[in-house]
Design a protein around this motif. Structure first.
Motif, PDB file in Angstrom:
ATOM      1  N   SER A  84     -53.592  23.577  76.716  1.00 33.76           N
ATOM      2  CA  SER A  84     -53.676  22.747  77.920  1.00 33.76           C
ATOM      3  C   SER A  84     -55.066  22.143  78.065  1.00 33.76           C
ATOM      4  O   SER A  84     -56.075  22.849  78.011  1.00 33.76           O
ATOM      5  N   LEU A  85     -55.099  20.820  78.234  1.00 35.25           N
ATOM      6  CA  LEU A  85     -56.349  20.081  78.361  1.00 35.25           C
ATOM      7  C   LEU A  85     -56.182  18.995  79.417  1.00 35.25           C
ATOM      8  O   LEU A  85     -55.090  18.467  79.614  1.00 35.25           O
ATOM      9  N   ASN A  86     -57.273  18.650  80.061  1.00 38.78           N
ATOM     10  CA  ASN A  86     -57.303  17.501  80.954  1.00 38.78           C
ATOM     11  C   ASN A  86     -57.989  16.370  80.194  1.00 38.78           C
ATOM     12  O   ASN A  86     -59.215  16.250  80.198  1.00 38.78           O
ATOM     13  N   LEU A  96     -62.221  12.782  75.074  1.00 38.72           N
ATOM     14  CA  LEU A  96     -63.017  13.069  76.263  1.00 38.72           C
ATOM     15  C   LEU A  96     -62.182  13.962  77.162  1.00 38.72           C
ATOM     16  O   LEU A  96     -61.080  13.586  77.574  1.00 38.72           O
ATOM     17  N   CYS A  97     -62.686  15.150  77.452  1.00 46.63           N
ATOM     18  CA  CYS A  97     -61.965  16.111  78.284  1.00 46.63           C
ATOM     19  C   CYS A  97     -62.685  16.332  79.601  1.00 46.63           C
ATOM     20  O   CYS A  97     -63.921  16.336  79.664  1.00 46.63           O
ATOM     21  N   SER A 112     -64.191  36.020  74.792  1.00 50.98           N
ATOM     22  CA  SER A 112     -62.908  35.359  75.036  1.00 50.98           C
ATOM     23  C   SER A 112     -62.696  34.203  74.063  1.00 50.98           C
ATOM     24  O   SER A 112     -63.613  33.433  73.789  1.00 50.98           O
ATOM     25  N   THR A 113     -61.471  34.103  73.549  1.00 52.26           N
ATOM     26  CA  THR A 113     -61.152  32.984  72.663  1.00 52.26           C
ATOM     27  C   THR A 113     -60.679  31.764  73.445  1.00 52.26           C
ATOM     28  O   THR A 113     -60.487  30.697  72.852  1.00 52.26           O
ATOM     29  N   ASP A 114     -60.493  31.923  74.759  1.00 55.06           N
ATOM     30  CA  ASP A 114     -60.061  30.788  75.577  1.00 55.06           C
ATOM     31  C   ASP A 114     -61.281  29.955  75.947  1.00 55.06           C
ATOM     32  O   ASP A 114     -61.897  30.128  77.000  1.00 55.06           O
ATOM     33  N   THR A 115     -61.644  29.062  75.042  1.00 50.23           N
ATOM     34  CA  THR A 115     -62.783  28.176  75.240  1.00 50.23           C
ATOM     35  C   THR A 115     -62.302  26.736  75.106  1.00 50.23           C
ATOM     36  O   THR A 115     -61.224  26.485  74.551  1.00 50.23           O
ATOM     37  N   LEU A 116     -63.103  25.814  75.571  1.00 51.95           N
ATOM     38  CA  LEU A 116     -62.717  24.411  75.474  1.00 51.95           C
ATOM     39  C   LEU A 116     -62.551  23.979  74.023  1.00 51.95           C
ATOM     40  O   LEU A 116     -61.562  23.323  73.672  1.00 51.95           O
TER      41      LEU A 116
END
Length: 323
Positions: A84-86, A96-97, A112-116
């Protein structure tokens, strides 16, 4: 003997830089030794540390298999992150996020592996645009960073050429990034260009700011204008342009002149933050404009283009201000 065929994302690198990424288990002292002994060759010929690789070059490595053991990871870390990305903008070269507050851009001490960046790599993997097993030295990478507790636009390069160009443009300050923030207190001057002197304290992870030069300090310049006022709550919405790029610059500089950011736990007023139940600094990198003054090569089409976040959490909440 192992053989690498240099692709477009590997081209242009020095031999030693390429090998550091392609064979990370090979110690640098052995890398240099093997180059001297001609156990590392390009197109069957001796090469130097400084040799630049071209697309289609063939590199031969006459080195022990132990340096290649485990070269294919069991499961890339990015596959554990959500996709999921904006996304504000995307083309074949860049993404560009809009990074939301609370998400880290790279892995930190939390593990944490939940990085951008992991989200982006997973997203591109699912689209078929990133195949790590086909890459020797490149992975999609971020060109700028934003703190965990700050939101805003982050640039990711999809290929090595775009990464090279954008890293240089960031260094040369050919990208304009504007921020929005909420100050506790309404500045008397509705617009100003501020100059002060800054020094980072690695021990406390804070910065010292002074109106006068002091040993070890660096100049910082911050420009702002007031966009909206909430006189009932004594809050102001500011647009800020960083003329220099120092650690915690906006937060520390505005606090220094008496207008700390709402929600800022380091430079702000905790009593006020608690009163508004705001647990993170009201700061957002909301607008990006590409202002190239030198050749941008394959990214020249971006010159003059602006991109903006449409929803910043504190604008309507405290000011009824719509972007």
């Amino acid at each position: 003997m192992r053989e690498f065929i240099i692709n477009q994302n590997d081209a242009g690198q020095r031999v030693d830089k390429f090998l550091t990424k392609a064979v990370p288990k090979l110690p640098k002292n052995l890398l240099y030794k093997y180059l001297r002994l001609k156990r590392i060759k390009v197109n069957g010929k001796r090469c130097e540390i400084s040799t630049r690789l071209a697309c289609g070059d063939v590199m031969q490595l006459y080195i022990n298999d132990e340096f290649f053991e485990g070269e294919v990871a069991d499961r890339p870390a990015f596959l554990s992150a959500p996709t999921s990305l904006n996304i504000i903008y995307e083309d074949e070269n860049i993404i560009l996020c809009d990074k939301k507050c609370g998400l880290v851009v790279h892995e930190d001490e939390s593990g944490s592996t939940d990085t951008l960046i992991n989200r982006i790599q997973h997203y591109l993997y699912e689209k078929g645009e990133y195949r790590p097993e086909e890459e020797l030295s490149f992975a999609p990478a971020l060109c700028n960073r934003i703190d965990r507790n700050t939101g805003g636009i982050v640039i990711c390069a999809k290929n090595a050429e775009s990464l090279r160009v954008l890293n240089q443009k960031v260094k040369d300050r050919e990208l304009e990034k504007l921020y929005l923030c909420v100050t506790v207190g309404i500045p008397k001057e509705k617009s100003a260009r501020l100059t002060a002197y800054h020094q980072k304290d690695e021990t406390t992870k804070t910065v010292k700011v002074s109106d006068k030069k002091f040993q070890g300090s660096r100049t910082m310049i911050t420009s702002y204008r007031v966009l909206a006022e909430n006189k009932a709550d004594d809050l102001a919405l500011l647009e800020v342009d960083l003329i220099t790029g120092r650690t915690h610059q906006i937060r520390a500089h505005l606090a220094h002149i008496g207008y700390p950011l709402l929600g800022d736990g380091k430079y702000g007023i905790n009593k006020v933050n608690r009163a508004y139940n705001v647990k993170t600094q009201a700061l957002y990198s909301y607008k990006l404009t590409f202002k190239f003054t030198t050749d941008a090569g394959t990214l020249e089409y971006l010159n003059g283009k602006s991109f903006q976040v449409k929803d910043v959490w504190f604008c309507e909440k405290f000011f009824g201000y719509k972007l």
